[in-house]
Design a protein around this motif. Structure first.
Motif, PDB file in Angstrom:
ATOM      1  N   ALA A  39       0.857  -1.195   0.000  1.00 22.79           N
ATOM      2  CA  ALA A  39       0.000   0.000   0.000  1.00 22.79           C
ATOM      3  C   ALA A  39       0.890   1.241   0.000  1.00 22.79           C
ATOM      4  CB  ALA A  39      -0.894  -0.008   1.226  1.00 22.79           C
ATOM      5  N   SER A  40       0.343   2.357  -0.426  1.00 25.89           N
ATOM      6  CA  SER A  40       1.151   3.570  -0.489  1.00 25.89           C
ATOM      7  C   SER A  40       0.865   4.470   0.708  1.00 25.89           C
ATOM      8  CB  SER A  40       0.852   4.313  -1.790  1.00 25.89           C
ATOM      9  OG  SER A  40       1.396   5.608  -1.689  1.00 25.89           O
ATOM     10  N   PRO A  41       1.902   4.836   1.465  1.00 25.56           N
ATOM     11  CA  PRO A  41       1.681   5.703   2.641  1.00 25.56           C
ATOM     12  C   PRO A  41       1.208   7.093   2.264  1.00 25.56           C
ATOM     13  CG  PRO A  41       3.921   4.802   2.611  1.00 25.56           C
ATOM     14  CD  PRO A  41       3.308   4.483   1.295  1.00 25.56           C
ATOM     15  N   GLU A  42       1.425   7.480   0.996  1.00 28.52           N
ATOM     16  CA  GLU A  42       1.152   8.860   0.625  1.00 28.52           C
ATOM     17  C   GLU A  42      -0.319   9.242   0.748  1.00 28.52           C
ATOM     18  OE1 GLU A  42       3.911   7.927  -2.097  1.00 28.52           O
ATOM     19  OE2 GLU A  42       4.957   8.538  -0.280  1.00 28.52           O
ATOM     20  N   ASN A  43      -1.190   8.325   0.336  1.00 27.74           N
ATOM     21  CA  ASN A  43      -2.604   8.702   0.394  1.00 27.74           C
ATOM     22  C   ASN A  43      -3.370   7.804   1.353  1.00 27.74           C
ATOM     23  OD1 ASN A  43      -2.321   6.475  -1.183  1.00 27.74           O
ATOM     24  ND2 ASN A  43      -2.737   7.561  -3.093  1.00 27.74           N
ATOM     25  N   PHE A  44      -2.694   7.402   2.423  1.00 27.93           N
ATOM     26  CA  PHE A  44      -3.283   6.478   3.386  1.00 27.93           C
ATOM     27  C   PHE A  44      -4.204   7.189   4.369  1.00 27.93           C
ATOM     28  CE2 PHE A  44      -3.124   4.523   7.612  1.00 27.93           C
ATOM     29  CZ  PHE A  44      -3.653   3.273   7.310  1.00 27.93           C
ATOM     30  N   GLU A  45      -5.325   6.564   4.674  1.00 28.55           N
ATOM     31  CA  GLU A  45      -6.221   7.034   5.737  1.00 28.55           C
ATOM     32  C   GLU A  45      -6.524   5.840   6.636  1.00 28.55           C
ATOM     33  OE1 GLU A  45      -7.501   9.998   6.265  1.00 28.55           O
ATOM     34  OE2 GLU A  45      -6.971  11.048   4.410  1.00 28.55           O
ATOM     35  N   PRO A  46      -6.335   5.951   7.957  1.00 31.06           N
ATOM     36  CA  PRO A  46      -6.652   4.812   8.819  1.00 31.06           C
ATOM     37  C   PRO A  46      -8.161   4.562   8.890  1.00 31.06           C
ATOM     38  CG  PRO A  46      -5.953   6.703  10.142  1.00 31.06           C
ATOM     39  CD  PRO A  46      -5.791   7.094   8.706  1.00 31.06           C
ATOM     40  N   THR A  47      -8.550   3.305   8.989  1.00 36.46           N
ATOM     41  CA  THR A  47      -9.974   2.967   9.121  1.00 36.46           C
ATOM     42  C   THR A  47     -10.379   3.169  10.581  1.00 36.46           C
ATOM     43  OG1 THR A  47      -9.516   0.686   9.734  1.00 36.46           O
ATOM     44  CG2 THR A  47      -9.716   1.148   7.379  1.00 36.46           C
ATOM     45  N   SER A  48     -11.681   3.204  10.836  1.00 39.83           N
ATOM     46  CA  SER A  48     -12.133   3.392  12.223  1.00 39.83           C
ATOM     47  C   SER A  48     -11.727   2.199  13.091  1.00 39.83           C
ATOM     48  CB  SER A  48     -13.637   3.623  12.270  1.00 39.83           C
ATOM     49  OG  SER A  48     -14.282   2.631  11.518  1.00 39.83           O
TER      50      SER A  48
END
Length: 259
Positions: free
Chosen positions: A33-42
């Motif tokens: 996965a790419s850290p650049e556009n990462f969003e953590p899930t709830s």
């Protein structure tokens, strides 16, 4: 619970070695996965709030917003403390995400920066578990291994007379600085090179006798093929986000030194 979180795969093995396998170590941005556009899930945020510690480079955009999701921000450890940071062109505006003040985040690709990362991780762990002498011993062994790899890289690069490395996305900035070579990135600021820039890149590859062009698995080989063909260079895949980051650093050194 007995869980420690790390933000990216390269930190996983290091923290696991320091803590002698005593904890479950979860990775937020999994391999590939790419850290650049990462969003953590709830779900991830809930788990983070249960974790003993959360280790972060402190330099990638999503890591900075993590603090706002975690009730006890004391448990978030910034592993880049004490590393001389490099301003980066790698700002990824194209996803409304950019690294803080254009700092290059890739501290985990240089053995010398990793010494500091490992020492910072050790100090945070010992602050929480002061009785664990074995964690200090494990850290010393890990630091010796990092010193060996550092020595290997420095010696090989000097002996081979390497002047530069060419890579699609600039992930070896600290590595290049620490070994006195130039990193030539094909992509800049998330933008493909123009025709004129491509011509200039081919010239530089020839001038520095570059025989291998590195590209990360997240990016298609098409993006570097024209330059590689014209420069007579081979395309080699490297994963700077590999869990076995020490092995990957050594492998990259072997690649750029074999001509």
């Amino acid at each position: 619970g007995d869980t420690i979180f790390v933000t990216i795969p390269p930190l996983q093995q290091l923290v696991s070695e320091i803590t002698c396998g005593d904890f479950t170590i979860e990775i937020l941005v999994t391999e590939g996965a790419s850290p650049e556009n990462f969003e953590p899930t709830s779900q991830q945020i809930a788990k983070l709030n249960d974790a003993e510690l959360v280790f972060s480079t402190g330099l990638i955009n999503f890591e900075q917003s993590l603090i706002s999701h975690i009730k006890d921000s004391e448990r978030v450890v910034n592993l880049s403390e004490g590393i001389e940071l490099i301003a980066g062109s790698c700002s990824h505006h194209h996803h409304h995400h950019h690294h803080s003040h254009g700092i290059d985040p890739h501290i985990w690709t240089s053995p010398r920066a990793l010494r500091t990362v490992v020492t910072n991780a050790h100090d945070a762990i010992i602050a929480h578990y002061p009785d664990s002498v074995k964690y200090t011993e494990a850290t010393e062994r890990l630091l010796e291994r990092i010193a060996d790899i550092d020595n290997y890289c420095a010696t090989r690069i000097e002996a081979a007379g390497v002047e530069a490395i060419m890579i699609y996305h600039p992930a070896y900035t600290y590595f290049a600085r620490d070994y006195g070579i130039e990193q030539i990135a094909i992509e800049n600021d998330g933008k493909e090179p123009s025709l004129r820039q491509t011509t200039a890149l081919i010239e530089r590859a020839k001038e520095h006798n570059i025989k291998s062009i590195l590209r990360q698995p997240q990016y298609s080989e098409d993006k570097v093929r024209a330059i590689a063909t014209d420069a007579g260079a081979e395309i080699i895949t490297t994963d700077p986000l590999s869990e076995d980051i020490l092995g990957e650093i050594k492998r990259v050194t072997e690649i750029i030194c074999s001509r």
